[in-house]
Scaffold this motif. Structure first.
Motif, PDB file in Angstrom:
ATOM      1  N   SER A 232       0.840  -1.125  -0.114  1.00 24.99           N
ATOM      2  CA  SER A 232      -0.075   0.126  -0.071  1.00 24.99           C
ATOM      3  C   SER A 232       0.838   1.112   0.089  1.00 24.99           C
ATOM      4  CB  SER A 232      -0.801   0.137   1.158  1.00 24.99           C
ATOM      5  OG  SER A 232      -0.301  -0.097   2.260  1.00 24.99           O
ATOM      6  N   LEU A 233       2.125   1.220   0.543  1.00 22.49           N
ATOM      7  CA  LEU A 233       2.878   2.466   0.644  1.00 22.49           C
ATOM      8  C   LEU A 233       3.501   2.761  -0.813  1.00 22.49           C
ATOM      9  CD1 LEU A 233       4.431   4.288   2.185  1.00 22.49           C
ATOM     10  CD2 LEU A 233       6.213   2.696   2.472  1.00 22.49           C
ATOM     11  N   ALA A 234       3.694   1.485  -1.597  1.00 20.10           N
ATOM     12  CA  ALA A 234       4.338   2.057  -2.814  1.00 20.10           C
ATOM     13  C   ALA A 234       3.698   2.814  -3.658  1.00 20.10           C
ATOM     14  CB  ALA A 234       4.388   0.624  -3.602  1.00 20.10           C
ATOM     15  N   PRO A 235       2.244   2.829  -3.827  1.00 16.33           N
ATOM     16  CA  PRO A 235       1.860   4.038  -4.935  1.00 16.33           C
ATOM     17  C   PRO A 235       1.700   5.166  -4.185  1.00 16.33           C
ATOM     18  CG  PRO A 235       0.015   2.309  -3.902  1.00 16.33           C
ATOM     19  CD  PRO A 235       1.430   1.766  -3.756  1.00 16.33           C
ATOM     20  N   ARG A 367      -4.231   8.049 -13.981  1.00 14.79           N
ATOM     21  CA  ARG A 367      -5.637   7.838 -14.322  1.00 14.79           C
ATOM     22  C   ARG A 367      -6.695   8.223 -13.087  1.00 14.79           C
ATOM     23  NH1 ARG A 367      -5.973   2.865 -18.274  1.00 14.79           N
ATOM     24  NH2 ARG A 367      -4.337   3.462 -19.770  1.00 14.79           N
ATOM     25  N   PHE A 368      -6.523   7.742 -11.844  1.00 11.17           N
ATOM     26  CA  PHE A 368      -7.190   8.173 -10.565  1.00 11.17           C
ATOM     27  C   PHE A 368      -6.681   9.196  -9.763  1.00 11.17           C
ATOM     28  CE2 PHE A 368      -7.874   3.633 -11.835  1.00 11.17           C
ATOM     29  CZ  PHE A 368      -9.207   3.218 -11.409  1.00 11.17           C
ATOM     30  N   PRO A 369      -7.699   9.794  -9.116  1.00 10.75           N
ATOM     31  CA  PRO A 369      -7.396  10.812  -8.132  1.00 10.75           C
ATOM     32  C   PRO A 369      -6.199  10.349  -7.275  1.00 10.75           C
ATOM     33  CG  PRO A 369      -9.837  10.334  -8.317  1.00 10.75           C
ATOM     34  CD  PRO A 369      -9.245   9.576  -8.846  1.00 10.75           C
ATOM     35  N   LEU A 370      -5.269  11.580  -7.076  1.00  6.50           N
ATOM     36  CA  LEU A 370      -4.000  10.920  -6.259  1.00  6.50           C
ATOM     37  C   LEU A 370      -4.352  10.626  -4.822  1.00  6.50           C
ATOM     38  CD1 LEU A 370      -1.280  13.605  -7.832  1.00  6.50           C
ATOM     39  CD2 LEU A 370      -1.946  11.273  -8.465  1.00  6.50           C
ATOM     40  N   PRO A 371      -5.235  11.468  -4.293  1.00  3.95           N
ATOM     41  CA  PRO A 371      -5.610  11.123  -2.852  1.00  3.95           C
ATOM     42  C   PRO A 371      -6.283   9.685  -2.545  1.00  3.95           C
ATOM     43  CG  PRO A 371      -6.274  13.263  -3.512  1.00  3.95           C
ATOM     44  CD  PRO A 371      -5.966  12.565  -4.584  1.00  3.95           C
ATOM     45  N   ALA A 372      -6.843   9.094  -3.435  1.00  2.00           N
ATOM     46  CA  ALA A 372      -7.607   7.823  -3.234  1.00  2.00           C
ATOM     47  C   ALA A 372      -6.317   6.972  -2.858  1.00  2.00           C
ATOM     48  CB  ALA A 372      -7.913   7.465  -4.888  1.00  2.00           C
ATOM     49  N   TRP A 373      -5.160   7.084  -3.360  1.00  4.60           N
ATOM     50  CA  TRP A 373      -3.863   6.136  -2.768  1.00  4.60           C
ATOM     51  C   TRP A 373      -3.795   6.112  -1.212  1.00  4.60           C
ATOM     52  CZ3 TRP A 373      -3.682   2.757  -6.405  1.00  4.60           C
ATOM     53  CH2 TRP A 373      -3.720   2.890  -7.696  1.00  4.60           C
ATOM     54  N   PHE A 374      -4.125   7.466  -0.715  1.00  7.49           N
ATOM     55  CA  PHE A 374      -3.853   7.574   0.665  1.00  7.49           C
ATOM     56  C   PHE A 374      -5.057   6.576   1.338  1.00  7.49           C
ATOM     57  CE2 PHE A 374      -1.897  11.972  -0.511  1.00  7.49           C
ATOM     58  CZ  PHE A 374      -0.536  11.339  -0.036  1.00  7.49           C
ATOM     59  N   GLY A 375      -6.320   6.806   0.981  1.00  7.13           N
ATOM     60  CA  GLY A 375      -7.336   6.123   1.558  1.00  7.13           C
ATOM     61  C   GLY A 375      -6.833   4.312   1.407  1.00  7.13           C
ATOM     62  N   LEU A 376      -6.413   3.938   0.258  1.00  6.30           N
ATOM     63  CA  LEU A 376      -5.981   2.473   0.257  1.00  6.30           C
ATOM     64  C   LEU A 376      -4.808   2.238   1.342  1.00  6.30           C
ATOM     65  CD1 LEU A 376      -6.026  -0.126  -1.212  1.00  6.30           C
ATOM     66  CD2 LEU A 376      -4.204   0.594  -2.973  1.00  6.30           C
ATOM     67  N   ALA A 377      -3.962   3.029   1.399  1.00  2.00           N
ATOM     68  CA  ALA A 377      -3.034   2.809   2.727  1.00  2.00           C
ATOM     69  C   ALA A 377      -3.436   2.981   3.900  1.00  2.00           C
ATOM     70  CB  ALA A 377      -1.863   3.962   2.400  1.00  2.00           C
ATOM     71  N   ALA A 378      -4.503   3.717   4.103  1.00  3.73           N
ATOM     72  CA  ALA A 378      -5.315   3.585   5.523  1.00  3.73           C
ATOM     73  C   ALA A 378      -5.867   2.357   5.614  1.00  3.73           C
ATOM     74  CB  ALA A 378      -6.155   4.750   5.573  1.00  3.73           C
ATOM     75  N   LEU A 379      -6.591   1.752   4.551  1.00  5.51           N
ATOM     76  CA  LEU A 379      -7.236   0.474   4.846  1.00  5.51           C
ATOM     77  C   LEU A 379      -6.274  -0.470   5.137  1.00  5.51           C
ATOM     78  CD1 LEU A 379      -9.876  -1.206   4.640  1.00  5.51           C
ATOM     79  CD2 LEU A 379      -9.463  -1.312   2.308  1.00  5.51           C
ATOM     80  N   ALA A 380      -5.090  -0.488   4.496  1.00  6.07           N
ATOM     81  CA  ALA A 380      -4.123  -1.817   4.554  1.00  6.07           C
ATOM     82  C   ALA A 380      -3.567  -1.554   5.925  1.00  6.07           C
ATOM     83  CB  ALA A 380      -2.876  -1.501   3.647  1.00  6.07           C
ATOM     84  N   GLN A 381      -3.377  -0.368   6.586  1.00  6.13           N
ATOM     85  CA  GLN A 381      -2.853  -0.119   7.912  1.00  6.13           C
ATOM     86  C   GLN A 381      -3.742  -0.753   8.783  1.00  6.13           C
ATOM     87  OE1 GLN A 381       0.574   0.714   6.712  1.00  6.13           O
ATOM     88  NE2 GLN A 381       0.642   1.733   8.621  1.00  6.13           N
ATOM     89  N   GLY A 382      -5.026  -0.523   8.654  1.00  2.33           N
ATOM     90  CA  GLY A 382      -5.996  -0.875   9.777  1.00  2.33           C
ATOM     91  C   GLY A 382      -6.216  -2.461   9.595  1.00  2.33           C
TER      92      GLY A 382
END
Length: 405
Positions: A232-235, A367-382
């Motif tokens: 999740s950190l990579a993107p 192609r995707f909104p850049l902030p969306a990758w922060f949301g993915l990382a938050a889910l992975a940390q949880g």
């Protein structure tokens, strides 16, 4: 004064680590913007980063070799090779103005191959440098001083990129690796205990390391969490330079983000130096996972400079609470004769998440909104926090693990 700072060998190790971290921070910023300026693509920058990390697939085999060799051999060899590679790329960029991307990518692969041996060897060296009672403090000092050097390196890197050029920073990084090789030559590393059984084939040695890991719940769950979190950190790492360009910060904003993240890691290291010997590493790791999940969630909801920068410090503090106790926990649980193999397996699994994730998502980053990758990382940390609660259940101590082999 701490007994660790009266240990000449450990102080040399500490200085060398700081020197290497300073140069690596310079090159991290420089390489990112060298590729970004030449191609204008976050996806291409992600591909270069992935190629640096892809050789880590072979790290378990490198760890098995590390357990057979004197530790100085892989450590000094890796520093020399990485120093020559960085000086070559930086020097060619200074002479030619632009370096072909294929050449940058080739150097990235070779740099990754050198790091195969440096990572497990460095982690295995700490327990032979200090007494068992000082492991937590030693890792805290190494983490805080290393991140302090990284902090200075990121600030210097942003200034060098903005004032001079990325190649200048890459050359500085090459020099730092060579300095580290010289310092390692002065470090006296005691011999490690021999394995309880005679050396086997390389594959047999690797299987013995995996058997040690299977006997402990913590050692089973640790690679799973590392894989999840690094994937999740990579993107996030790949999109940050472009995000700061859209916010008008460019290299200065990105370097400040990394500097504040390093400041958080430094603070976590100092906290662990002070209280690490009184707090179970498992509890600190659990707290770190919670902190980073909340930090990523905040960046997802408010991707603006006023939140990104303090969020970087919060993320760094959380990363420090995860990474430094992890080192101590493994060094305490794993017999010294198996440390190279166990750290090799863990390094491979955790590092695999980043290049594979980058290769998979690099076509999607633009192609995707850049902030969306922060949301993915938050889910992975949880999810990582939930997995860690399972792993924290009582497990066999190292003595019982050895007895079962």
């Amino acid at each position: 004064m701490s007994p660790l700072l009266r240990n000449r060998t450990f102080v040399l190790w500490l200085i060398g680590t700081a020197q290497s971290q300073f140069g690596s921070a310079l090159a991290g910023i420089a390489l990112s913007f060298l590729v970004l300026h030449q191609t204008g693509s976050a996806g291409q920058m992600a591909l270069t980063l992935a190629l640096t990390l892809l050789p880590n697939l072979l790290m378990p085999l490198a760890g098995a070799l590390v357990d057979r060799w004197p530790l100085k051999r892989p450590l000094i060899g890796a520093e020399l090779l990485r120093g020559v590679l960085q000086l070559t790329v930086g020097g060619l960029a200074l002479v030619w103005g632009e370096v072909p991307v294929w050449l940058v990518n080739a150097a990235a692969v070779l740099t990754g191959l050198a790091g195969l041996f440096a990572g497990p060897a460095a982690s295995a060296a700490v327990p032979v440098l200090v007494a068992p009672d000082h492991l937590a403090q030693a890792n805290g000092l190494l983490g805080s001083v290393g991140r302090g050097a990284w902090l200075l390196g990121t600030l210097a890197g942003g200034w060098l990129v903005a004032t001079w050029s990325p190649p200048v920073a890459i050359v500085a990084d090459g020099v730092s690796f060579l300095v580290m090789a010289v310092l390692l030559g002065w470090v006296a590393l005691p011999d490690r205990p021999a394995p309880p059984s005679a050396p086997m084939s390389l594959w047999g040695d690797l299987q013995a390391g995996l058997q040690v890991m299977r006997r402990s719940r913590l050692l089973v769950v640790a690679p799973v969490i590392a894989l999840l979190l690094n994937a999740s950190l990579a993107p996030v790492t790949a999109v940050l330079p472009k995000l700061f360009e859209t916010l008008g910060g460019a290299a200065t904003g990105y370097s400040l983000f990394l500097a504040l993240e390093s400041a958080g890691l430094l603070a976590a290291g100092l906290v662990i130096v002070k209280v690490g010997h009184r707090r179970a590493p498992t509890r600190l790791i659990s707290l770190g996972l919670m902190v980073t999940a909340l930090g990523y969630a905040a960046l997802w909801q408010w991707p603006v400079t006023g939140v990104l920068l303090p969020g970087a410090a919060l993320l760094g503090f959380g990363f420090g609470l995860i990474n430094i106790p992890f080192q101590t926990l493994l060094q305490q649980q794993v017999p010294q004769a198996y440390l190279g193999r166990v750290f090799g397996v863990l390094g491979m699994v955790s590092s695999t998440g980043m290049p594979l994730s980058l290769l998979l998502v690099s076509p999607l980053l633009d192609r995707f909104p850049l902030p969306a990758w922060f949301g993915l990382a938050a889910l992975a940390q949880g999810l990582g926090w939930l997995a860690w609660q399972w792993g924290r259940r009582p497990t066999q101590p190292a003595e019982r693990v050895l007895g079962a082999l």
